[in-house]
Each structure stands twice: as C-alpha cells, then as structure tokens.
Enzyme design. Structure first.
Site, PDB file in Angstrom:
ATOM      1  N   GLU A   6      68.862  61.785 -18.571  1.00  0.00           N
ATOM      2  CA  GLU A   6      67.782  61.097 -17.841  1.00  0.00           C
ATOM      3  C   GLU A   6      68.236  60.546 -16.494  1.00  0.00           C
ATOM      4  O   GLU A   6      67.429  59.938 -15.794  1.00  0.00           O
ATOM      5  CB  GLU A   6      67.239  59.925 -18.684  1.00  0.00           C
ATOM      6  CG  GLU A   6      66.710  60.309 -20.060  1.00  0.00           C
ATOM      7  CD  GLU A   6      65.340  60.977 -20.042  1.00  0.00           C
ATOM      8  OE1 GLU A   6      64.537  60.679 -19.143  1.00  0.00           O
ATOM      9  OE2 GLU A   6      65.082  61.803 -20.948  1.00  0.00           O
ATOM     10  N   ASP A  93      54.407  64.076 -20.791  1.00  0.00           N
ATOM     11  CA  ASP A  93      53.947  64.218 -22.180  1.00  0.00           C
ATOM     12  C   ASP A  93      53.955  65.677 -22.634  1.00  0.00           C
ATOM     13  O   ASP A  93      53.958  65.958 -23.833  1.00  0.00           O
ATOM     14  CB  ASP A  93      52.491  63.722 -22.327  1.00  0.00           C
ATOM     15  CG  ASP A  93      52.287  62.303 -21.817  1.00  0.00           C
ATOM     16  OD1 ASP A  93      53.284  61.608 -21.569  1.00  0.00           O
ATOM     17  OD2 ASP A  93      51.119  61.898 -21.656  1.00  0.00           O
ATOM     18  N   ASP A 159      54.402  64.867 -28.597  1.00  0.00           N
ATOM     19  CA  ASP A 159      54.393  64.864 -27.139  1.00  0.00           C
ATOM     20  C   ASP A 159      55.847  64.830 -26.668  1.00  0.00           C
ATOM     21  O   ASP A 159      56.704  64.194 -27.299  1.00  0.00           O
ATOM     22  CB  ASP A 159      53.682  63.615 -26.608  1.00  0.00           C
ATOM     23  CG  ASP A 159      52.168  63.721 -26.658  1.00  0.00           C
ATOM     24  OD1 ASP A 159      51.645  64.776 -27.092  1.00  0.00           O
ATOM     25  OD2 ASP A 159      51.501  62.745 -26.259  1.00  0.00           O
ATOM     26  N   HIS A 206      54.587  57.330 -27.522  1.00  0.00           N
ATOM     27  CA  HIS A 206      55.746  57.633 -26.673  1.00  0.00           C
ATOM     28  C   HIS A 206      56.875  56.608 -26.751  1.00  0.00           C
ATOM     29  O   HIS A 206      56.669  55.463 -27.125  1.00  0.00           O
ATOM     30  CB  HIS A 206      55.288  57.822 -25.213  1.00  0.00           C
ATOM     31  CG  HIS A 206      54.185  58.824 -25.097  1.00  0.00           C
ATOM     32  ND1 HIS A 206      53.230  58.777 -24.115  1.00  0.00           N
ATOM     33  CD2 HIS A 206      53.873  59.897 -25.879  1.00  0.00           C
ATOM     34  CE1 HIS A 206      52.383  59.794 -24.270  1.00  0.00           C
ATOM     35  NE2 HIS A 206      52.747  60.474 -25.344  1.00  0.00           N
ATOM     36  N   ASP A 208      58.875  55.873 -23.998  1.00  0.00           N
ATOM     37  CA  ASP A 208      59.372  55.407 -22.700  1.00  0.00           C
ATOM     38  C   ASP A 208      58.818  54.070 -22.217  1.00  0.00           C
ATOM     39  O   ASP A 208      58.954  53.726 -21.041  1.00  0.00           O
ATOM     40  CB  ASP A 208      59.252  56.508 -21.634  1.00  0.00           C
ATOM     41  CG  ASP A 208      57.881  57.141 -21.555  1.00  0.00           C
ATOM     42  OD1 ASP A 208      56.973  56.732 -22.300  1.00  0.00           O
ATOM     43  OD2 ASP A 208      57.717  58.063 -20.725  1.00  0.00           O
ATOM     44  N   ASN A 266      58.913  51.530 -17.722  1.00  0.00           N
ATOM     45  CA  ASN A 266      58.789  52.990 -17.611  1.00  0.00           C
ATOM     46  C   ASN A 266      59.345  53.438 -16.255  1.00  0.00           C
ATOM     47  O   ASN A 266      58.640  53.921 -15.388  1.00  0.00           O
ATOM     48  CB  ASN A 266      57.297  53.322 -17.760  1.00  0.00           C
ATOM     49  CG  ASN A 266      57.012  54.777 -17.952  1.00  0.00           C
ATOM     50  OD1 ASN A 266      56.592  55.458 -17.022  1.00  0.00           O
ATOM     51  ND2 ASN A 266      57.235  55.287 -19.128  1.00  0.00           N
ATOM     52  N   HIS A 311      58.166  57.059 -15.095  1.00  0.00           N
ATOM     53  CA  HIS A 311      58.747  58.048 -16.029  1.00  0.00           C
ATOM     54  C   HIS A 311      57.669  58.991 -16.530  1.00  0.00           C
ATOM     55  O   HIS A 311      57.852  60.212 -16.572  1.00  0.00           O
ATOM     56  CB  HIS A 311      59.454  57.337 -17.197  1.00  0.00           C
ATOM     57  CG  HIS A 311      60.331  58.248 -18.007  1.00  0.00           C
ATOM     58  ND1 HIS A 311      59.937  58.780 -19.201  1.00  0.00           N
ATOM     59  CD2 HIS A 311      61.581  58.728 -17.765  1.00  0.00           C
ATOM     60  CE1 HIS A 311      60.916  59.545 -19.676  1.00  0.00           C
ATOM     61  NE2 HIS A 311      61.927  59.532 -18.826  1.00  0.00           N
ATOM     62  N   CYS A 312      56.519  58.414 -16.876  1.00  0.00           N
ATOM     63  CA  CYS A 312      55.426  59.233 -17.429  1.00  0.00           C
ATOM     64  C   CYS A 312      54.883  60.251 -16.423  1.00  0.00           C
ATOM     65  O   CYS A 312      54.482  61.349 -16.824  1.00  0.00           O
ATOM     66  CB  CYS A 312      54.267  58.347 -17.841  1.00  0.00           C
ATOM     67  SG  CYS A 312      54.607  57.218 -19.171  1.00  0.00           S
TER      68      CYS A 312
HETATM   69  O1  DAV Z   1      53.627  50.642 -24.348  1.00  0.00           O
HETATM   70  O2  DAV Z   1      51.512  50.930 -24.454  1.00  0.00           O
HETATM   71  C1  DAV Z   1      52.786  53.489 -23.094  1.00  0.00           C
HETATM   72  C2  DAV Z   1      52.797  55.008 -23.156  1.00  0.00           C
HETATM   73  C3  DAV Z   1      53.605  55.603 -22.096  1.00  0.00           C
HETATM   74  N1  DAV Z   1      53.630  57.053 -22.082  1.00  0.00           N
HETATM   75  C4  DAV Z   1      52.652  51.377 -24.410  1.00  0.00           C
HETATM   76  C5  DAV Z   1      52.843  52.872 -24.430  1.00  0.00           C
END
Ligand code: DAV
Length: 320
Positions: A6, A93, A159, A206, A208, A266, A311-312
């Site tokens: 990463e 994702d 994902d 997820h 992250d 993130n 990150h997402c």
């Molecule tokens: O912490 O609500 C966020 C999802 C990020 N891909 C949360 C999850």
C-alpha cells in the site's frame, strides 16, 4: 518488479469519478449489504445523487488528480462506456491489484456486477471472477444485528476494498462486504502470498476505515473498532501501530450518508513519507508527523455523502 503493498512509491493510479453516481433500487443485495444497520429504509433516497454533490465531488477529484500529476504519477480515469448503475467514484471496491495481477472481484451488490467495465481497459490482464446472484448468498438476519453477517458462504463474494496488501501478506476483513469463501478464493489466486483474515472487529463495509498500512511494520488503527492490536492476525499484531485520533466530522449532504466519520483515516500513500489526507483531519496530520510522514491536506467534501475518501477513490495500478 511491481511492488505489492500500500506504500511503495506510486507510479500509476486510477482515480474515480462522481459522474452519473446514483443509488440503485433496494433489491435484497443493496438492502442487506449497504443498509443492514438501518431499520427504516423508507427514507433512503433512490436515484441519481444531487447535481451539487456530483459537481463538488468531481471538483475535489480534479484537485487530487492535479496533485498526483505534480508528484509525477500517471493518472487514469474511468471511461464512460457503460451506464453507471451505482457509481465509478470508488474504483477501490471493484478491482483488486496485486503486482501485475488484477482481479475484478465478485462484488456482493448486484448493481455493481458490471462496475469493472468502465476501468477494465486500464489493465493488461484482468481476471473477472464469477459473481453469484443466488438469494441464498444473503442473510436477512443481519438487519439490526452486527453479529450476523449479510453474506452466507455459498459462494465467494467480496469487494476489493476489504483487502490491504503488505507484500507477502494480505489482510482481508470478513464483514458484510466480504465472506470467508472470498478469502479462500483470493488465497487460491495468490498461492505465494499469505491471506490473513481479520474477523469480529467490524461488520459493515470495507477495511479502509478500520486499518491503514503506512509502511513495512507500521499501521494505523481505528480505536473504536480495534481495542487491542492482538486482535490482528500475524504478522500485523507485531507491527508498530498508531492509534488514529478522533475524526474531525465533515458533515454530509442532506440525508445522504454512506460512511461513518472514521472515513477520516481513509488515507492514500504516495510513498512511505507522504500520504493524502482529508484537509480537516489536522490531529491525524500531527500524529503522522511524529513518524516522519507528511500529509498533503486536500478537500474531499463528499467523503461521507458518497462513502469514500482518498483510499476508496483510487486503485494503485503500479507502485515500485
Ligand atoms: O467507516 O463507515 C466506510 C467505507 C469505506 N469504503 C465506514 C465505512
């Protein structure tokens, strides 16, 4: 050799787009995967996101792309070939990249099964995994009960954002967006890598906003979900760790909310000494500075509205 982690210096990246972003009809998969924690789904907005959200999110993504280009990173964007049934905002994702290998993962939400089509041309060799549409993949008992996960084990389903890479080891979150069969499938695909499951810490979407890897031997944890690093599998329980400071809330648009405030963690690494962080997260910035990690503080106004921060909204296609 391509790096498989990463944090190594970033060379090529896909950055998402908010164009066309929408919330699809709540079929079983949407209801149970995205909204297991919501009792009353009558208030969930279905249809396109408001224009303001899309325009502002795209502005912030452009600023991020310009920043990356100035760091000598090649930036790729989704193409508009296929109508967007969900969104192209979070490519993270959709496709898992490990060195030269790229896997379009068996995403649990039906409306995302074709999500990879707008980014597929950015990969030389993309493996597209079979995705089950069977009803017995979903567990209605998960609504209001984080101890029951939304996915059964009848088929691999996950994902790509349930996974973090650390060279020979991979951390895979078992949650509503990734089942144990998914980890097994990944292990078969990557026989030389150890896939380590993280279980019982966070049931929803997820990994992250729960764990971030900063460099070899150093990670960031969300203290509201990970009470003790011994909850992490080896070797990660032996790494040094930073406890993420409380998030600075950044709000969301109207009743549109797709993540917790912990989307603050993130972050996205440009290299082991430089990460991109949402601009209000100054406590995190101060904490990372102690470890010689600089933060580029950039806007991402709809991180909570759309459910993704730096990150997402990326896929690191090449690091080295
Ligand atoms: O912490 O609500 C966020 C999802 C990020 N891909 C949360 C999850």
């Amino acid at each position: 050799m391509y790096a498989t982690n990463e944090w190594s210096p970033l060379k090529k990246v896909i950055v998402g787009s908010a164009t066309g972003a929408r919330i699809p009809e709540l079929d079983t998969s949407m209801r149970l995967i995205n909204y297991a924690d919501v009792d009353d789904i009558s208030k969930i907005n279905v249809g396109p996101y408001p224009d303001q959200v899309i325009e502002e999110a795209n502005e912030d993504l452009e600023i991020f792309c310009d920043f990356l280009r100035a760091e000598d990173v090649e930036v790729l964007r989704p193409q508009n070939n296929t109508p967007v049934e969900y969104y192209d905002y979070c490519p993270r994702d959709v496709v898992f990249v490990h060195g030269k290998k790229a896997i379009a993962t068996p995403m649990p939400i039906h409306a995302r099964h074709k999500n990879y089509l707008n980014i597929k041309d950015h990969f030389d060799n993309l493996t597209v995994t079979y995705r089950s549409k069977e009803n017995d993949l979903y567990n209605p008992g998960c609504v209001g009960n984080p101890n029951q996960l939304a996915l059964t084990e009848v088929a691999a389903s996950f994902d790509a954002a349930n996974i973090l890479r650390a060279n020979d080891d991979i951390l895979y979150l078992v949650s509503n967006s990734g089942n144990v069969q998914g980890a097994k499938y990944l292990q078969e695909q990557l026989p030389k890598t150890n896939v380590k499951m993280l279980q019982g810490v966070y049931s929803y979407m997820h990994i992250d906003s729960t764990v971030a890897f900063l460099r070899e031997g150093l990670l960031l944890i969300n203290p509201s979900r990970i009470k003790d690093v011994s909850q992490l599998p080896k070797p990660f329980c032996n790494w040094d760790y930073i406890i993420c400071p409380e998030p600075q809330p950044i709000g969301h648009y109207g009743t549109y909310r797709n993540s917790s405030n912990w989307i603050s963690m993130n972050l996205f690494s440009v290299n082991p000494n430089l990460v991109v962080v949402e601009e209000h997260q100054t406590s995190l910035q101060k904490e990372l500075k102690k470890y010689n990690i600089e933060c580029a503080m950039l806007p991402m106004r709809h991180a909570i509205t759309l459910g993704g921060s730096f990150h997402c909204v990326t896929i690191d296609v090449e690091r080295g």
